[in-house]
Design a protein around this motif. Structure first.
Motif, short mmCIF file in Angstrom:
data_model
loop_
_atom_site.label_atom_id
_atom_site.label_comp_id
_atom_site.label_asym_id
_atom_site.label_seq_id
_atom_site.Cartn_x
_atom_site.Cartn_y
_atom_site.Cartn_z
N VAL A 148 1.09 -0.73 0.17
CA VAL A 148 -0.03 0.06 0.19
C VAL A 148 0.99 1.33 0.18
O VAL A 148 2.09 1.30 0.50
N PRO A 149 0.47 2.07 -1.36
CA PRO A 149 1.36 3.79 -1.04
C PRO A 149 1.68 3.88 0.37
O PRO A 149 0.85 4.56 0.93
N VAL A 150 2.72 4.61 0.88
CA VAL A 150 3.31 5.27 1.63
C VAL A 150 1.51 6.53 2.48
O VAL A 150 1.31 6.83 2.75
N ASP A 151 1.72 7.73 1.03
CA ASP A 151 0.88 8.06 1.10
C ASP A 151 -1.06 7.68 1.41
O ASP A 151 -0.74 8.85 1.84
N LYS A 152 -1.24 7.16 1.31
CA LYS A 152 -2.50 6.20 1.45
C LYS A 152 -2.11 5.97 2.74
O LYS A 152 -3.26 6.42 3.64
N LEU A 153 -0.93 5.68 3.39
CA LEU A 153 -1.20 5.23 4.81
C LEU A 153 -1.47 6.58 5.84
O LEU A 153 -2.04 6.82 6.93
N ASN A 154 -0.28 7.71 5.07
CA ASN A 154 -0.24 8.98 5.70
C ASN A 154 -1.47 9.55 6.24
O ASN A 154 -2.42 10.52 6.84
N LEU A 155 -2.53 9.38 4.89
CA LEU A 155 -3.78 10.10 4.18
C LEU A 155 -5.01 9.41 4.49
O LEU A 155 -5.62 10.23 5.48
N LEU A 156 -4.92 8.77 4.90
CA LEU A 156 -6.20 7.40 5.74
C LEU A 156 -6.53 8.10 6.02
O LEU A 156 -8.57 8.10 6.50
N VAL A 157 -6.67 9.23 7.30
CA VAL A 157 -7.66 9.85 8.47
C VAL A 157 -7.60 10.86 8.53
O VAL A 157 -9.03 11.13 8.30
N ALA A 158 -8.08 11.41 6.85
CA ALA A 158 -7.98 12.70 6.12
C ALA A 158 -8.44 11.64 4.98
O ALA A 158 -8.87 12.61 3.54
N TRP A 159 -9.38 11.13 4.10
CA TRP A 159 -9.50 10.19 2.85
C TRP A 159 -10.41 10.83 2.23
O TRP A 159 -10.07 11.23 1.00
N ARG A 160 -11.06 11.46 3.18
CA ARG A 160 -11.88 12.79 2.15
C ARG A 160 -11.59 13.71 1.49
O ARG A 160 -12.10 13.68 0.56
N GLU A 161 -10.74 13.96 2.13
CA GLU A 161 -10.41 15.13 1.12
C GLU A 161 -8.85 15.02 0.26
O GLU A 161 -8.59 15.77 -0.14
N ALA A 162 -8.12 13.74 0.21
CA ALA A 162 -7.33 13.04 -0.13
C ALA A 162 -7.47 12.45 -1.37
O ALA A 162 -8.15 11.73 -1.87
N PRO A 163 -6.74 13.01 -2.34
CA PRO A 163 -7.15 12.76 -4.17
C PRO A 163 -7.20 11.01 -4.59
O PRO A 163 -7.02 10.73 -4.94
N GLN A 164 -6.12 10.88 -3.60
CA GLN A 164 -5.24 9.31 -3.23
C GLN A 164 -6.57 8.37 -3.53
O GLN A 164 -5.58 6.56 -3.87
N PHE A 165 -7.65 8.93 -3.09
CA PHE A 165 -8.18 6.99 -2.39
C PHE A 165 -9.08 6.64 -4.37
O PHE A 165 -9.76 7.82 -4.21
N SER A 166 -9.57 6.23 -4.47
CA SER A 166 -10.52 5.49 -5.79
C SER A 166 -11.43 5.73 -5.20
O SER A 166 -12.37 5.33 -3.85
N THR A 167 -12.71 5.40 -5.87
CA THR A 167 -14.02 5.10 -5.48
C THR A 167 -14.16 4.19 -4.69
O THR A 167 -15.24 4.19 -4.31
N ARG A 168 -14.15 2.53 -5.54
CA ARG A 168 -14.04 2.21 -4.88
C ARG A 168 -13.23 1.91 -2.89
O ARG A 168 -13.96 1.58 -2.33
#
Length: 159
Positions: A68-88
């Motif tokens: 899992v990319p580090v940026d996803k792990l770092n931004l998971l707490v703010a996933w709604r605002e982070a563009p790294q997350f797919s629709t799924r």
């Protein structure tokens, strides 16, 4: 300073049947073919919400091991605002939060978002993963299990 009341290994020794049951429930989604990276993000997000230090660290280590990319792990707490997350992933995370918080049930909007991304079978297994991690979090937070070291044992079974 917080200190462990019991450790993870104590749980395994004191209640091996409960341990095995939770481990089996936690493994179902991956065994059913669901994306392991997605399942780790879900388990990590529920663990963040539930403030289970052991489970947060455990699932960070598992997610890293799965790539899992580090940026996803770092931004998971703010996933709604982070563009790294797919629709799924967003649908799975919204589902996770709704099932973890359960303050007003699961809204129709969250259900429809999840149903648009997951089949009935997938959503059932995703729900089993969320239920499992929430149960693990109750043990880890209640007993303040010491978070695992970065060099976690291969084959540790917490889910």
């Amino acid at each position: 300073m917080s200190h462990a009341r019991r450790e993870y290994a104590d749980f395994q020794a004191l209640a091996p049947d409960a341990y095995q049951t939770l481990a089996a429930l936690g493994a179902l989604a991956a065994k059913a073919g669901m994306d392991k990276q997605l399942i780790e993000l879900v388990k990590l997000r529920a663990s963040q919400i539930n403030s289970c230090a052991f489970c947060v660290q455990y699932h960070i280590l598992q997610a890293e091991r799965l790539g899992v990319p580090v940026d996803k792990l770092n931004l998971l707490v703010a996933w709604r605002e982070a563009p790294q997350f797919s629709t799924r992933e967003r649908a799975a995370l919204a589902w996770t939060e709704a099932l973890t918080l359960l303050t007003g049930g699961v809204g129709d909007d969250v259900y429809e978002q999840a149903r648009s991304e997951f089949s009935d079978k997938e959503l059932t297994y995703l729900t089993s993963a969320v239920a499992s991690i929430n149960a693990w979090n109750r043990f880890g937070a209640a007993y303040r299990w010491t978070p695992p070291a970065r060099q976690m044992q291969a084959g540790a079974a917490a889910s």
